[in-house]
Design a protein around this motif. Structure first.
Motif, PDB file in Angstrom:
ATOM      1  N   LEU A   1      -3.642 -15.185   0.881  1.00 54.83           N
ATOM      2  CA  LEU A   1      -2.726 -14.477  -0.153  1.00 54.83           C
ATOM      3  C   LEU A   1      -3.264 -13.032  -0.536  1.00 54.83           C
ATOM      4  O   LEU A   1      -2.387 -12.153  -0.940  1.00 54.83           O
ATOM      5  N   ARG A   2      -4.603 -12.739  -0.719  1.00 55.08           N
ATOM      6  CA  ARG A   2      -5.061 -11.398  -0.960  1.00 55.08           C
ATOM      7  C   ARG A   2      -5.432 -10.817   0.354  1.00 55.08           C
ATOM      8  O   ARG A   2      -5.826  -9.696   0.441  1.00 55.08           O
TER       9      ARG A   2
ATOM     10  N   ALA B   1       5.540  -9.133   4.701  1.00 53.12           N
ATOM     11  CA  ALA B   1       6.346  -9.048   3.611  1.00 53.12           C
ATOM     12  C   ALA B   1       5.713  -8.085   2.299  1.00 53.12           C
ATOM     13  O   ALA B   1       6.448  -7.277   1.749  1.00 53.12           O
ATOM     14  N   GLU B   2       4.301  -8.377   2.133  1.00 51.68           N
ATOM     15  CA  GLU B   2       3.726  -8.114   1.074  1.00 51.68           C
ATOM     16  C   GLU B   2       2.853  -6.731   0.929  1.00 51.68           C
ATOM     17  O   GLU B   2       2.492  -6.128  -0.060  1.00 51.68           O
ATOM     18  N   ILE B   3       2.482  -6.601   2.249  1.00 50.89           N
ATOM     19  CA  ILE B   3       1.421  -5.450   2.424  1.00 50.89           C
ATOM     20  C   ILE B   3       2.218  -4.140   2.701  1.00 50.89           C
ATOM     21  O   ILE B   3       2.800  -4.135   3.555  1.00 50.89           O
ATOM     22  N   SER B   4       2.311  -3.247   1.781  1.00 50.31           N
ATOM     23  CA  SER B   4       2.905  -2.073   2.109  1.00 50.31           C
ATOM     24  C   SER B   4       2.339  -1.018   2.496  1.00 50.31           C
ATOM     25  O   SER B   4       3.058  -0.348   3.560  1.00 50.31           O
ATOM     26  N   ASP B   5       1.101  -0.782   2.930  1.00 51.87           N
ATOM     27  CA  ASP B   5       0.215   0.005   3.453  1.00 51.87           C
ATOM     28  C   ASP B   5       0.423  -0.263   5.118  1.00 51.87           C
ATOM     29  O   ASP B   5      -0.137  -1.532   5.604  1.00 51.87           O
ATOM     30  N   PRO B   6       1.129   0.556   5.961  1.00 56.24           N
ATOM     31  CA  PRO B   6       1.233  -0.034   7.424  1.00 56.24           C
ATOM     32  C   PRO B   6       0.041  -0.353   8.075  1.00 56.24           C
ATOM     33  O   PRO B   6      -0.058  -1.243   8.838  1.00 56.24           O
ATOM     34  N   LYS B   7      -0.828   0.527   7.754  1.00 56.47           N
ATOM     35  CA  LYS B   7      -2.417   0.279   8.548  1.00 56.47           C
ATOM     36  C   LYS B   7      -2.833  -1.169   8.039  1.00 56.47           C
ATOM     37  O   LYS B   7      -3.336  -2.023   8.960  1.00 56.47           O
ATOM     38  N   ALA B   8      -2.820  -1.310   6.996  1.00 54.92           N
ATOM     39  CA  ALA B   8      -3.664  -2.542   6.362  1.00 54.92           C
ATOM     40  C   ALA B   8      -2.613  -3.678   6.832  1.00 54.92           C
ATOM     41  O   ALA B   8      -3.049  -4.841   7.023  1.00 54.92           O
ATOM     42  N   ARG B   9      -1.378  -3.589   6.892  1.00 58.58           N
ATOM     43  CA  ARG B   9      -0.265  -4.815   7.271  1.00 58.58           C
ATOM     44  C   ARG B   9      -0.774  -5.183   8.719  1.00 58.58           C
ATOM     45  O   ARG B   9      -0.859  -6.295   8.927  1.00 58.58           O
TER      46      ARG B   9
ATOM     47  N   ASN C   1       0.540 -22.877   9.452  1.00 56.90           N
ATOM     48  CA  ASN C   1      -0.155 -22.060   8.477  1.00 56.90           C
ATOM     49  C   ASN C   1      -0.532 -20.980   8.403  1.00 56.90           C
ATOM     50  O   ASN C   1      -0.526 -20.186   7.512  1.00 56.90           O
ATOM     51  N   MET C   2      -1.011 -20.680   9.583  1.00 58.46           N
ATOM     52  CA  MET C   2      -1.239 -19.060   9.932  1.00 58.46           C
ATOM     53  C   MET C   2      -0.344 -18.317   9.970  1.00 58.46           C
ATOM     54  O   MET C   2      -0.055 -17.125   9.399  1.00 58.46           O
ATOM     55  N   ILE C   3       1.192 -18.980  10.376  1.00 56.96           N
ATOM     56  CA  ILE C   3       2.394 -18.276  10.327  1.00 56.96           C
ATOM     57  C   ILE C   3       2.963 -17.892   9.040  1.00 56.96           C
ATOM     58  O   ILE C   3       3.462 -16.665   8.975  1.00 56.96           O
ATOM     59  N   PHE C   4       2.493 -18.776   8.094  1.00 49.88           N
ATOM     60  CA  PHE C   4       3.070 -18.319   6.789  1.00 49.88           C
ATOM     61  C   PHE C   4       2.356 -17.444   6.330  1.00 49.88           C
ATOM     62  O   PHE C   4       2.732 -16.377   5.352  1.00 49.88           O
ATOM     63  N   ALA C   5       0.864 -17.128   6.392  1.00 44.61           N
ATOM     64  CA  ALA C   5       0.059 -16.233   5.902  1.00 44.61           C
ATOM     65  C   ALA C   5       0.420 -14.613   6.708  1.00 44.61           C
ATOM     66  O   ALA C   5       0.587 -13.688   6.153  1.00 44.61           O
ATOM     67  N   TRP C   6       0.923 -15.005   7.919  1.00 48.19           N
ATOM     68  CA  TRP C   6       1.328 -13.631   8.649  1.00 48.19           C
ATOM     69  C   TRP C   6       2.856 -13.189   8.006  1.00 48.19           C
ATOM     70  O   TRP C   6       3.053 -12.134   7.780  1.00 48.19           O
ATOM     71  N   CYS C   7       3.678 -14.284   7.666  1.00 46.37           N
ATOM     72  CA  CYS C   7       4.717 -13.976   7.026  1.00 46.37           C
ATOM     73  C   CYS C   7       4.583 -13.165   5.660  1.00 46.37           C
ATOM     74  O   CYS C   7       5.155 -12.115   5.204  1.00 46.37           O
ATOM     75  N   ASN C   8       3.728 -13.713   4.716  1.00 41.01           N
ATOM     76  CA  ASN C   8       3.230 -13.162   3.594  1.00 41.01           C
ATOM     77  C   ASN C   8       2.699 -11.823   3.727  1.00 41.01           C
ATOM     78  O   ASN C   8       3.315 -10.862   3.140  1.00 41.01           O
TER      79      ASN C   8
END
Ligand code: SR1
Ligand code: MG
Length: 409
Positions: free
Chosen positions: A126-127, A279-287, A269-276
């Motif tokens: 989640l982080r 949706a939540e990481i705004s910087d494209p490179k970090a996402r 559960n990896m797919i849930f992390a991928w969804c998060n």
């Protein structure tokens, strides 16, 4: 006589006294001992007890009801099951589970190694943290514990003894209800459906009879196919992790079932992390970096687990008929299909059922959360309906990417 001879639900002060009396392998410094209840799961109580001299232990105790709902009355035998399977998994997959120091039938409690430095994997993801060793580690853990407890490799009478020891009707019933039934009809009226998706869920899950037929097949397989001793709840909240180490905890749902159940849980559960992350990481490179790593894990967990299972099969097969090569390919094929089916089931149940995941519920933007949940449900349906056609990790990833492309931003 000890006050711990008869069961009662402990509070932190009781846990300190309990540790002083029972966990005698450590020389506790009594005046500096402290305790904190750290359980954040749905069922049990977890106490961390430590002193100022560097000693610490985890005490896990089962209550008569689930933490998530007092209406759920459950046998405390789950604590014995958890302790015994952790001991066995420690033998089959050394270094991937905490050491059990003792378990205590009277108090329905066990004492286990305090995995200091490790954190729950779901919290870390989640982080948006990355764990480069995870696919390698979890595939080894699953190949060894799952293949190592099958009729393919075990003496059949010993396997049946294990099967008897790990009969787990109440926790299996939770899974039969929450995973294999309620997401498709809300028959217990306790589903949590995100309001903007209510119509979508009705159409895609409650009204799709063809889907219900496939789920019924998977449900009967879960109940009847005593293939292997499963962890039974192998989501990212059951993994304690650091960059260097992966430790699997919480196997209280263990029982003899189809091994795709564990593998599919990891993938979903990896797919849930991928969804998060999406949706939540705004910087494209970090996402890209986080989601790209999760995609690689999805592919690698499938491919590495299957390759390691095949190797294990070849090296350890004892059943005379199972030595047939074509049978081995057939057997491994059924595991992959079950894995796909369970990936879909876990995606659906965590999205709309009573036990949800923070990866989805914490997505702050309503539209992004609705979209993430639709991606989960669209891909879940294909994992279930097309489970026989997925042959490798890349096939699993393609289903997810297709769903992503099909749900408008
Ligand atoms: C009532 S228990 C709800 C869920 O929590 C556990 O971790 C299992 O996944 C179960 O389905
Ligand atoms: Mg748990």
């Amino acid at each position: 006589m000890s006050r711990f001879d008869t069961y009662f639900l402990m509070k932190p002060d009781d846990a300190i006294e309990y540790v002083k009396e029972k966990a005698t392998r450590f020389s506790w410094d009594a005046p500096t001992m402290q305790c904190r209840e750290i359980g954040d799961g749905n069922l049990n109580y977890v106490f961390r007890v430590w002193d100022g001299k560097g000693h610490s232990v985890i005490i896990k105790q089962a209550g008569h009801t689930a933490r998530i709902s007092r209406d759920m009355v459950l046998s405390t035998d789950r604590n014995r099951i958890e302790s015994e399977i952790l001991i066995l998994e420690g033998e089959l997959a050394k270094g991937f589970v905490p050491e059990i120091y003792f378990f205590d039938v009277a108090m329905s409690a066990c004492a286990e190694e305090d995995l200091t430095g490790h954190e729950i994997m779901r919290t870390c993801m989640l982080r948006h943290e990355i764990f480069p060793k995870f696919a390698e580690d979890i595939s080894t853990f699953m190949a060894n514990t799952l293949m190592g407890t099958t009729d393919i490799v075990m003496d059949h009478k010993k396997k049946k003894e294990l099967q008897r020891k790990f009969i787990n009707p109440e926790l299996c019933e939770i899974t039969e209800d929450l995973v294999y039934t309620e997401p498709y009809n809300n028959c217990a009226n306790r589903n949590n459906v995100f309001a903007p998706n209510a119509e979508f869920v009705k159409k895609e899950l409650y009204d799709d009879e063809e889907l219900h037929c496939e789920v019924a097949k998977l449900k009967m397989d879960f109940m009847c196919n005593a293939q292997s001793l499963l962890h039974g709840d192998l989501h990212t909240g059951s993994v304690f992790i650091t960059k260097e180490s992966t430790m699997v905890i919480d196997p209280e749902f263990a029982f003899y079932g189809p091994m795709g159940y564990d593998i599919g849980n990891v993938i979903a559960n990896m797919i849930f992390a991928w969804c998060n992350g999406g949706a939540e990481i705004s910087d494209p490179k970090a996402r890209r970096e986080f989601c790209g790593w999760v995609e690689q894990v999805i592919v690698e967990v499938i491919d590495k687990t299957m390759a390691k299972m095949k190797k294990y099969y070849r090296e350890h097969v004892t059943d005379v008929m199972a030595k047939n090569k074509a049978y081995m390919e057939y057997y491994l094929g059924t595991i992959l299909a079950d894995t796909a089916g369970v990936t879909g089931l876990e995606l659906n149940r965590r999205t709309v059922g009573m036990a949800n995941v923070k990866d989805l519920t914490s997505i702050s933007d309503e539209k992004k959360r609705a979209r993430a949940e639709r991606i989960c449900i669209h891909s879940a349906k294909r994992y279930i309906k097309e489970r026989g056609g997925l042959k490798c990790g890349a096939d699993f990833l393609k289903v997810l990417k297709d769903a992503e492309a099909s749900v408008a931003l």
